[in-house]
Design a protein around this motif. Sequence first.
Motif, PDB file in Angstrom:
ATOM      1  N   ALA A 156       0.622  -1.127  -0.095  1.00 51.35           N
ATOM      2  CA  ALA A 156      -0.117   0.031   0.133  1.00 51.35           C
ATOM      3  C   ALA A 156       0.985   1.254   0.062  1.00 51.35           C
ATOM      4  O   ALA A 156       0.252   2.294   0.262  1.00 51.35           O
ATOM      5  N   ASP A 157       2.106   1.117  -0.352  1.00 50.68           N
ATOM      6  CA  ASP A 157       3.017   2.265  -0.354  1.00 50.68           C
ATOM      7  C   ASP A 157       3.091   2.877   0.983  1.00 50.68           C
ATOM      8  O   ASP A 157       3.251   4.373   1.136  1.00 50.68           O
ATOM      9  N   ASP A 158       3.152   2.187   2.055  1.00 51.40           N
ATOM     10  CA  ASP A 158       2.952   2.683   3.403  1.00 51.40           C
ATOM     11  C   ASP A 158       4.416   1.648   4.239  1.00 51.40           C
ATOM     12  O   ASP A 158       4.103   0.454   4.325  1.00 51.40           O
ATOM     13  N   PRO A 159       5.295   2.363   4.721  1.00 52.60           N
ATOM     14  CA  PRO A 159       6.114   1.705   5.352  1.00 52.60           C
ATOM     15  C   PRO A 159       5.744   0.445   6.304  1.00 52.60           C
ATOM     16  O   PRO A 159       6.351  -0.497   6.665  1.00 52.60           O
ATOM     17  N   ARG A 160       4.715   1.204   7.401  1.00 52.44           N
ATOM     18  CA  ARG A 160       4.230   0.041   8.132  1.00 52.44           C
ATOM     19  C   ARG A 160       3.489  -1.002   7.739  1.00 52.44           C
ATOM     20  O   ARG A 160       3.882  -2.145   8.255  1.00 52.44           O
ATOM     21  N   ASN A 161       2.815  -0.846   6.832  1.00 50.54           N
ATOM     22  CA  ASN A 161       2.141  -1.900   5.777  1.00 50.54           C
ATOM     23  C   ASN A 161       3.155  -2.753   5.467  1.00 50.54           C
ATOM     24  O   ASN A 161       2.809  -3.952   4.877  1.00 50.54           O
ATOM     25  N   ALA A 162       4.079  -2.258   4.907  1.00 50.11           N
ATOM     26  CA  ALA A 162       4.937  -3.035   4.089  1.00 50.11           C
ATOM     27  C   ALA A 162       5.800  -3.794   4.845  1.00 50.11           C
ATOM     28  O   ALA A 162       6.073  -5.062   4.616  1.00 50.11           O
ATOM     29  N   VAL A 163       6.065  -3.594   6.277  1.00 52.80           N
ATOM     30  CA  VAL A 163       6.777  -4.431   7.290  1.00 52.80           C
ATOM     31  C   VAL A 163       6.116  -5.629   7.305  1.00 52.80           C
ATOM     32  O   VAL A 163       6.427  -6.505   7.465  1.00 52.80           O
ATOM     33  N   ALA A 164       4.577  -5.382   7.728  1.00 48.04           N
ATOM     34  CA  ALA A 164       3.571  -6.481   7.883  1.00 48.04           C
ATOM     35  C   ALA A 164       3.432  -7.178   6.793  1.00 48.04           C
ATOM     36  O   ALA A 164       3.369  -8.363   6.878  1.00 48.04           O
TER      37      ALA A 164
ATOM     38  N   GLN B 112      14.214  -3.839   4.254  1.00 49.73           N
ATOM     39  CA  GLN B 112      15.580  -4.443   4.082  1.00 49.73           C
ATOM     40  C   GLN B 112      15.989  -5.108   5.548  1.00 49.73           C
ATOM     41  O   GLN B 112      16.247  -6.357   5.311  1.00 49.73           O
ATOM     42  N   PRO B 113      15.931  -4.543   6.607  1.00 49.58           N
ATOM     43  CA  PRO B 113      16.494  -5.147   7.881  1.00 49.58           C
ATOM     44  C   PRO B 113      15.972  -6.594   8.128  1.00 49.58           C
ATOM     45  O   PRO B 113      16.523  -7.656   8.496  1.00 49.58           O
ATOM     46  N   LEU B 114      14.480  -6.566   7.956  1.00 49.99           N
ATOM     47  CA  LEU B 114      13.669  -7.725   8.159  1.00 49.99           C
ATOM     48  C   LEU B 114      13.912  -8.854   7.224  1.00 49.99           C
ATOM     49  O   LEU B 114      14.135 -10.032   7.590  1.00 49.99           O
ATOM     50  N   VAL B 115      13.911  -8.512   5.970  1.00 48.05           N
ATOM     51  CA  VAL B 115      14.408  -9.490   5.027  1.00 48.05           C
ATOM     52  C   VAL B 115      15.810 -10.225   5.090  1.00 48.05           C
ATOM     53  O   VAL B 115      15.988 -11.390   4.992  1.00 48.05           O
ATOM     54  N   ASP B 116      16.651  -9.310   5.305  1.00 43.79           N
ATOM     55  CA  ASP B 116      18.118  -9.586   5.528  1.00 43.79           C
ATOM     56  C   ASP B 116      18.136 -10.472   6.777  1.00 43.79           C
ATOM     57  O   ASP B 116      18.953 -11.412   6.734  1.00 43.79           O
ATOM     58  N   ALA B 117      17.458 -10.130   7.766  1.00 43.53           N
ATOM     59  CA  ALA B 117      17.743 -10.946   9.255  1.00 43.53           C
ATOM     60  C   ALA B 117      17.178 -12.259   8.878  1.00 43.53           C
ATOM     61  O   ALA B 117      17.858 -13.093   9.581  1.00 43.53           O
ATOM     62  N   VAL B 118      16.308 -12.543   8.115  1.00 49.12           N
ATOM     63  CA  VAL B 118      15.638 -13.977   7.916  1.00 49.12           C
ATOM     64  C   VAL B 118      16.618 -14.767   6.844  1.00 49.12           C
ATOM     65  O   VAL B 118      16.652 -15.671   6.657  1.00 49.12           O
ATOM     66  N   GLY B 119      17.625 -13.913   5.966  1.00 48.37           N
ATOM     67  CA  GLY B 119      18.512 -14.528   5.144  1.00 48.37           C
ATOM     68  C   GLY B 119      17.773 -14.938   3.742  1.00 48.37           C
ATOM     69  O   GLY B 119      18.242 -15.927   3.148  1.00 48.37           O
ATOM     70  N   VAL B 120      16.924 -14.014   3.347  1.00 47.27           N
ATOM     71  CA  VAL B 120      16.247 -13.944   2.091  1.00 47.27           C
ATOM     72  C   VAL B 120      16.825 -13.050   1.280  1.00 47.27           C
ATOM     73  O   VAL B 120      17.034 -11.798   1.376  1.00 47.27           O
ATOM     74  N   VAL B 121      16.830 -13.663  -0.192  1.00 47.19           N
ATOM     75  CA  VAL B 121      17.669 -12.690  -1.342  1.00 47.19           C
ATOM     76  C   VAL B 121      16.455 -11.717  -1.516  1.00 47.19           C
ATOM     77  O   VAL B 121      15.165 -11.976  -1.596  1.00 47.19           O
ATOM     78  N   GLN B 122      16.656 -10.348  -1.773  1.00 43.07           N
ATOM     79  CA  GLN B 122      15.656  -9.457  -2.131  1.00 43.07           C
ATOM     80  C   GLN B 122      16.264  -8.492  -3.559  1.00 43.07           C
ATOM     81  O   GLN B 122      17.404  -8.190  -3.533  1.00 43.07           O
ATOM     82  N   VAL B 123      15.321  -8.505  -4.230  1.00 41.83           N
ATOM     83  CA  VAL B 123      15.840  -7.782  -5.632  1.00 41.83           C
ATOM     84  C   VAL B 123      14.843  -6.799  -6.003  1.00 41.83           C
ATOM     85  O   VAL B 123      13.752  -7.171  -6.263  1.00 41.83           O
ATOM     86  N   SER B 124      15.239  -5.439  -5.835  1.00 33.64           N
ATOM     87  CA  SER B 124      14.256  -4.372  -6.371  1.00 33.64           C
ATOM     88  C   SER B 124      14.177  -4.169  -7.798  1.00 33.64           C
ATOM     89  O   SER B 124      15.402  -3.917  -8.339  1.00 33.64           O
TER      90      SER B 124
ATOM     91  N   ALA C 174       5.603  -7.980   4.430  1.00 35.30           N
ATOM     92  CA  ALA C 174       7.032  -8.678   4.322  1.00 35.30           C
ATOM     93  C   ALA C 174       6.918  -9.919   5.255  1.00 35.30           C
ATOM     94  O   ALA C 174       7.433 -10.932   4.879  1.00 35.30           O
ATOM     95  N   ARG C 175       6.586  -9.689   6.556  1.00 32.32           N
ATOM     96  CA  ARG C 175       6.426 -10.753   7.500  1.00 32.32           C
ATOM     97  C   ARG C 175       5.649 -11.664   6.906  1.00 32.32           C
ATOM     98  O   ARG C 175       5.963 -12.944   7.197  1.00 32.32           O
ATOM     99  N   ARG C 176       4.374 -11.433   6.427  1.00 31.22           N
ATOM    100  CA  ARG C 176       3.555 -12.638   5.611  1.00 31.22           C
ATOM    101  C   ARG C 176       4.312 -12.888   4.736  1.00 31.22           C
ATOM    102  O   ARG C 176       4.060 -14.608   4.740  1.00 31.22           O
ATOM    103  N   LEU C 177       5.107 -12.357   3.795  1.00 37.39           N
ATOM    104  CA  LEU C 177       5.666 -13.199   2.662  1.00 37.39           C
ATOM    105  C   LEU C 177       6.669 -13.978   3.610  1.00 37.39           C
ATOM    106  O   LEU C 177       6.626 -15.361   2.815  1.00 37.39           O
ATOM    107  N   LEU C 178       7.531 -13.642   4.176  1.00 36.68           N
ATOM    108  CA  LEU C 178       8.587 -14.592   4.861  1.00 36.68           C
ATOM    109  C   LEU C 178       7.990 -15.544   5.852  1.00 36.68           C
ATOM    110  O   LEU C 178       8.608 -16.860   5.529  1.00 36.68           O
ATOM    111  N   GLY C 179       6.761 -15.480   6.085  1.00 32.63           N
ATOM    112  CA  GLY C 179       6.116 -16.532   6.963  1.00 32.63           C
ATOM    113  C   GLY C 179       5.681 -17.589   5.990  1.00 32.63           C
ATOM    114  O   GLY C 179       5.507 -18.886   6.510  1.00 32.63           O
ATOM    115  N   GLN C 180       5.704 -17.322   4.735  1.00 35.96           N
ATOM    116  CA  GLN C 180       5.164 -18.482   3.822  1.00 35.96           C
ATOM    117  C   GLN C 180       6.478 -19.026   3.151  1.00 35.96           C
ATOM    118  O   GLN C 180       6.413 -19.749   2.016  1.00 35.96           O
TER     119      GLN C 180
END
Length: 376
Positions: free
Chosen positions: A77-85, A111-123, A87-93
């Motif tokens: 939703a182009d909102d950082p808080r929504n984005a973090v939530a 970025q910090p969340l995705v990196d902490a889980v050890g997943v590749v991110q490509v923008s 991203a958590r749902r994506l990583l949970g899958q």
Amino acid sequence: MKRWVLGLVLALLIVAAPGFGVSAEEPLRVGLLAPLSGRLEAEGKEAKQVLELLVARINDSGGVLKQPLELVVEDDADDPRNAVAAARRLLGQKVIAVIGGYSSAITEAVQPLVDAVGVVQVSPASTAVPLTRQGYHRFFRVCSRDDHQAPVIVDAIGRSGARRVAVVHDESLYSRGLAVKAIQLLKQDAGREVAATTIVAGAEDYSEVLRALKAAQVDALLLTNYYSEVGKLLRQSRELGWTVPMFGTDATANPELVTISGIDAARGFCFSSMPLPRNLPALEAKRFLVDYQARYGKPLQSVFSLLAGDALQVVVFAIGKTGSSDSAAVAAYLHDGLKDFVGMSGQISFDPQGDREAPLYVNYCLDQGGAPQLMF
């Protein structure tokens, strides 16, 4: 052209299972983090369609490492808080990679969340310079950077002969960072006056800001905002009877700009961008555009949507080359093994920071019908 065809065939052969068809094994999941609602939803929805089409192609060709590929999509939703939530749902899958975000502020937030889980991110679209300076080894981008873009649009302003330039930006990571770089370059001409002003992203009425700029007698505006704001600025400046030349950046490279501004207000607006999809020379890009229109009944408009496709393709190619979906192996290959991968947007290699090498920006201006025409 033969090289383009060969590159695509090799990529499919490398990732496809022996024989034909996809097995019934657990799928490999790739996540898309994109704005499917809000002011930038046009970008997110088109990127989703591009990835759906590519995933279908890959699965029809045998999948990846004998497994089907599955696209998992979340709306930031182009909102950082929504984005973090989201991203958590994506990583949970258990996604093996995240494609996204679109805006730089979203990417910075996750970025910090995705990196902490050890997943590749490509923008495919986040161009703010600091994003590849944070030490996230698994972060890459297939777009370019704002310090490569700024000289291109500043050159266009210089060609216009403008001597009193105002730079309009909001406080987002992308808009502010690009404005700062452009101002530095504009001020290198000692005979040019340069001023800056800020607006609030998402506001409806910018007439007060425009009146102040008109009163200051500036003879050009550089708008480093997204198309959702620039469309309003164009429309409202025309409503005020002010026809000062306006320039924008790649965040305006979307036809929704003209929908918001109206054709009359958009005519003559110029912006920098990576080449738009219809201007890409690659045979595979041209074929994909035909397939996209056949499936969705409309032309592909945004270069960032196409770049989302390239982001997926480099991840899949790396998995095929390494024989593993392990994120460390994939990241290592993208850093050290991927050389001149033939993507739809051109050759792709990454430097040690995860930035795309050999950036390319050009300038467009909108014609009498509001369509972008390649200038230089």
